[in-house]
Design an enzyme around this catalytic site. Structure first.
Site, PDB file in Angstrom:
ATOM      1  N   ARG A 323     -31.271  42.901  -4.526  1.00 16.34           N
ATOM      2  CA  ARG A 323     -30.738  42.578  -5.847  1.00 16.34           C
ATOM      3  C   ARG A 323     -31.329  41.288  -6.418  1.00 16.34           C
ATOM      4  O   ARG A 323     -31.672  41.228  -7.603  1.00 16.34           O
ATOM      5  CB  ARG A 323     -29.223  42.419  -5.713  1.00 16.34           C
ATOM      6  CG  ARG A 323     -28.493  42.213  -7.028  1.00 16.34           C
ATOM      7  CD  ARG A 323     -27.034  41.786  -6.790  1.00 16.34           C
ATOM      8  NE  ARG A 323     -26.426  42.416  -5.647  1.00 16.34           N
ATOM      9  CZ  ARG A 323     -25.639  43.495  -5.698  1.00 16.34           C
ATOM     10  NH1 ARG A 323     -25.323  44.025  -6.843  1.00 16.34           N
ATOM     11  NH2 ARG A 323     -25.145  44.020  -4.587  1.00 16.34           N
ATOM     12  N   TYR A 364     -17.448  49.637  -8.450  1.00 21.19           N
ATOM     13  CA  TYR A 364     -17.109  48.317  -7.898  1.00 21.19           C
ATOM     14  C   TYR A 364     -16.390  47.400  -8.885  1.00 21.19           C
ATOM     15  O   TYR A 364     -16.307  46.197  -8.627  1.00 21.19           O
ATOM     16  CB  TYR A 364     -18.375  47.559  -7.477  1.00 21.19           C
ATOM     17  CG  TYR A 364     -19.365  48.337  -6.658  1.00 21.19           C
ATOM     18  CD1 TYR A 364     -19.023  48.858  -5.410  1.00 21.19           C
ATOM     19  CD2 TYR A 364     -20.670  48.519  -7.111  1.00 21.19           C
ATOM     20  CE1 TYR A 364     -19.960  49.544  -4.654  1.00 21.19           C
ATOM     21  CE2 TYR A 364     -21.603  49.205  -6.354  1.00 21.19           C
ATOM     22  CZ  TYR A 364     -21.237  49.716  -5.131  1.00 21.19           C
ATOM     23  OH  TYR A 364     -22.158  50.391  -4.381  1.00 21.19           O
ATOM     24  N   CYS A 391     -17.852  63.104 -18.902  1.00 23.57           N
ATOM     25  CA  CYS A 391     -16.534  63.688 -19.123  1.00 23.57           C
ATOM     26  C   CYS A 391     -15.472  63.054 -18.245  1.00 23.57           C
ATOM     27  O   CYS A 391     -14.809  63.752 -17.481  1.00 23.57           O
ATOM     28  CB  CYS A 391     -16.609  65.178 -18.904  1.00 23.57           C
ATOM     29  SG  CYS A 391     -17.663  65.919 -20.136  1.00 23.57           S
TER      30      CYS A 391
HETATM   31  N1  LLP Z   1     -30.336  44.397   4.116  1.00 27.08           N
HETATM   32  C1  LLP Z   1     -29.422  45.296   4.506  1.00 27.08           C
HETATM   33  C2  LLP Z   1     -29.328  45.657   5.911  1.00 27.08           C
HETATM   34  C3  LLP Z   1     -28.577  45.883   3.552  1.00 27.08           C
HETATM   35  O1  LLP Z   1     -27.666  46.769   3.950  1.00 27.08           O
HETATM   36  C4  LLP Z   1     -28.702  45.529   2.196  1.00 27.08           C
HETATM   37  C5  LLP Z   1     -27.829  46.123   1.187  1.00 27.08           C
HETATM   38  C6  LLP Z   1     -29.671  44.588   1.837  1.00 27.08           C
HETATM   39  C7  LLP Z   1     -30.470  44.043   2.820  1.00 27.08           C
HETATM   40  C8  LLP Z   1     -29.891  44.161   0.414  1.00 27.08           C
HETATM   41  O2  LLP Z   1     -28.783  43.593  -0.163  1.00 27.08           O
HETATM   42  P1  LLP Z   1     -28.915  42.875  -1.599  1.00 27.08           P
HETATM   43  O3  LLP Z   1     -29.766  41.634  -1.417  1.00 27.08           O
HETATM   44  O4  LLP Z   1     -29.571  43.820  -2.523  1.00 27.08           O
HETATM   45  O5  LLP Z   1     -27.519  42.581  -1.984  1.00 27.08           O
HETATM   46  N2  LLP Z   1     -24.711  49.460  -4.057  1.00 27.08           N
HETATM   47  C9  LLP Z   1     -24.132  48.134  -3.910  1.00 27.08           C
HETATM   48  C10 LLP Z   1     -24.905  47.291  -2.936  1.00 27.08           C
HETATM   49  C11 LLP Z   1     -25.048  47.930  -1.581  1.00 27.08           C
HETATM   50  C12 LLP Z   1     -25.891  47.094  -0.696  1.00 27.08           C
HETATM   51  C13 LLP Z   1     -26.162  47.777   0.588  1.00 27.08           C
HETATM   52  N3  LLP Z   1     -26.992  47.038   1.459  1.00 27.08           N
HETATM   53  C14 LLP Z   1     -24.094  47.482  -5.289  1.00 27.08           C
HETATM   54  O6  LLP Z   1     -24.502  48.105  -6.250  1.00 27.08           O
HETATM   55  O7  LLP Z   1     -23.616  46.365  -5.420  1.00 27.08           O
END
Ligand code: LLP
Length: 463
Positions: A323, A364, A391
């Site tokens: 992210r 979320y 919908c």
């Molecule tokens: N490493 C691992 C092992 C992870 O499980 C994740 C995210 C990341 C790195 C990267 O995380 P980031 O830096 O992007 O936060 N769909 C959810 C987020 C799920 C994240 C899952 N794992 C959302 O939209 O907020």
């Protein structure tokens, strides 16, 4: 504080506590650089442009809804992470946030590594030329086919997530006549300050092996005895959209304590630790994310200090931001379709996309910003809820925001910070066609993921 996603099932207008949204902005036309990509600006005519191209031109050429990625910004953020962590550490971009072949090439060129968590992501990475040894393979239930694919490709590491997987990966590696470099993912018992659905390091969850009760130590013991595995380190990921470094500090301390215990028991100093991803970004002006150099400094200091205290050589650190790299670099462009004012409450603004291109608000309670981008306006700000065309009443893109009260059908509005977990979590709900991703840079725009077509839908439906 963690919240549950659906306090009242499908969203009802009255579930929000009084005054939870902020006051109208001083200038409803202003674009806060915190939430908009680097090259996004309002031109003299009042129209917003990215990479030097106005949104009306982009809408005409690529249609709406569509995601526009500011390539300059993406590369700058990737480089900032790479530079901040320097040569003694590795940055693995988390492909789950958003992955395409163009993205893989940009990452490769900017010197980043890649974390993938499925055979599909691995195939995408390899097909765009990411060297396999710069790929880490994740997942709590990798299939035998995926493990085989990863080992045959020669991935740099597989992150082992369970006791079964330790044996499974060892067995497959051995039968392929190789030794696979692996890390063990541990859950350190930290509950990150984030939404309960995306906090992952507390123990009551599916990922990883708990440090508690000596389980992680037992996992290390087993991994060290298996010929098919070369155990190179320990992995921890504590959650997502985190602003507070305290969780990482506790995680690092506990992982280093495990490294010391492994040294004491086996006489082996594991050379690497991975502290995962999860760093937060600004979705609204209220969010204050950390810069990569601050994060690198904080993590480096914690690990060095803990290792000195434990008389360990400082391991090579890696991190996995998804992210924080891609999130702020894109916005979603929508056309306003219908407008429904509710006297004394709010105005519903329906756009031509919705929960199929951004599920995060429904899933979320995510907060987003929004702006009128095809023109400026002198009209009073009005409180709006931007909703999609699906919908169900939970189909909300932006819960509460202000737009000018002369907003009209046909206006273009944009939601910033949609680079992460929007296209990658997009769906075909109601047979929506998933929007394209268009990269914009220096006056040029090119499609990197094309819009789905009805033909695509019918091709999957074999009748
Ligand atoms: N490493 C691992 C092992 C992870 O499980 C994740 C995210 C990341 C790195 C990267 O995380 P980031 O830096 O992007 O936060 N769909 C959810 C987020 C799920 C994240 C899952 N794992 C959302 O939209 O907020």
């Amino acid at each position: 504080m963690s919240r549950s996603a659906h306090p009242a099932g499908p969203r009802h207008a009255d579930v929000w506590p009084e005054g939870h949204y902020s006051a109208p902005p001083a200038d409803v036309n202003a674009l806060d650089p915190k939430v908009w990509a680097q090259t996004v600006t309002r031109t003299d005519t009042g129209e917003v442009s990215v990479g030097g191209i106005g949104v009306a031109t982009l809408a005409e050429e690529f249609g709406t809804p569509a995601y526009f990625v500011d390539e300059t910004d993406f590369r700058a953020r990737a480089r900032a992470w790479r530079t901040a962590f320097g040569h003694d550490a590795d940055v693995f971009y988390a492909g789950k946030a958003f992955l395409s072949r163009a993205i893989v090439r940009w990452l490769h060129e900017e010197g980043l590594n890649l974390d993938v968590c499925s055979g599909g992501e691995l195939t995408t990475a390899l097909s765009a030329g990411m060297p396999a040894d710069r790929i880490a393979f994740h997942g709590n239930n990798k299939s035998t086919d995926e493990i085989t694919q990863a080992i045959e490709a020669g991935v740099g590491r597989i992150v082992l997530d369970s006791f079964q997987e330790i044996v499974r990966v060892a067995h497959i590696a051995q039968s392929l006549g190789t030794r696979q470099r692996v890390q063990i993912r541990v859950t350190v018992g930290v509950e990150a300050h984030t939404h309960e659905f995306i906090a992952t390091a507390h123990e009551d969850q599916k990922f990883g092996i708990a440090l508690a009760d000596g389980q992680a130590a037992e996992a290390v013991r087993r991994a060290l005895t298996l010929d098919g595995l070369e155990l190179i380190g320990i992995h921890s990921h504590i959650g997502s959209q985190i602003f507070d470094m305290a969780g990482f500090e506790v995680a690092a301390r506990r992982v280093v304590a495990l490294l010391a215990a492994v040294r004491d028991e086996h006489g082996v100093e594991l050379p690497e630790i991975d502290l995962g991803g999860g760093l937060g970004i600004a979705y609204t002006s209220d969010d204050d994310p950390r810069e990569p150099h601050e994060i690198a400094k904080a993590l480096g200091e914690i690990v060095t200090r803990e290792c000195e205290a434990a008389k360990l050589r400082t391991p090579r650190i890696s991190v996995e931001p998804g992210r924080a790299i891609v999130g702020p670099t894109a916005f979603t462009l929508y056309e306003v379709g219908t407008i429904k004012p509710l006297e004394g409450l709010r105005t519903y603004v329906s756009v031509d996309g919705g929960m199929s291109d951004n599920i995060r608000t429904a899933l979320y309670d995510a907060e987003y910003s929004v702006a009128l981008v095809s023109r400026t306006s002198d009209a009073e700000p009005m409180l709006v809820r931007v909703v999609g065309k699906h919908c169900e009443s939970g189909d909300i893109v932006v819960k509460d925001a202000f737009l000018p009260s002369d907003l009209a059908p046909g206006d273009l509005i944009a939601v910033p910070a949609t680079g992460a977990y929007c296209r990658s979590m997009a769906s075909n709900y109601n047979h929506a066609l998933r929007p394209p991703v268009v990269a914009v840079r220096d006056g040029e725009a090119r499609v990197i993921v094309r819009r789905e077509t009805e033909e695509d839908l019918l091709r999957l439906d074999v009748g």
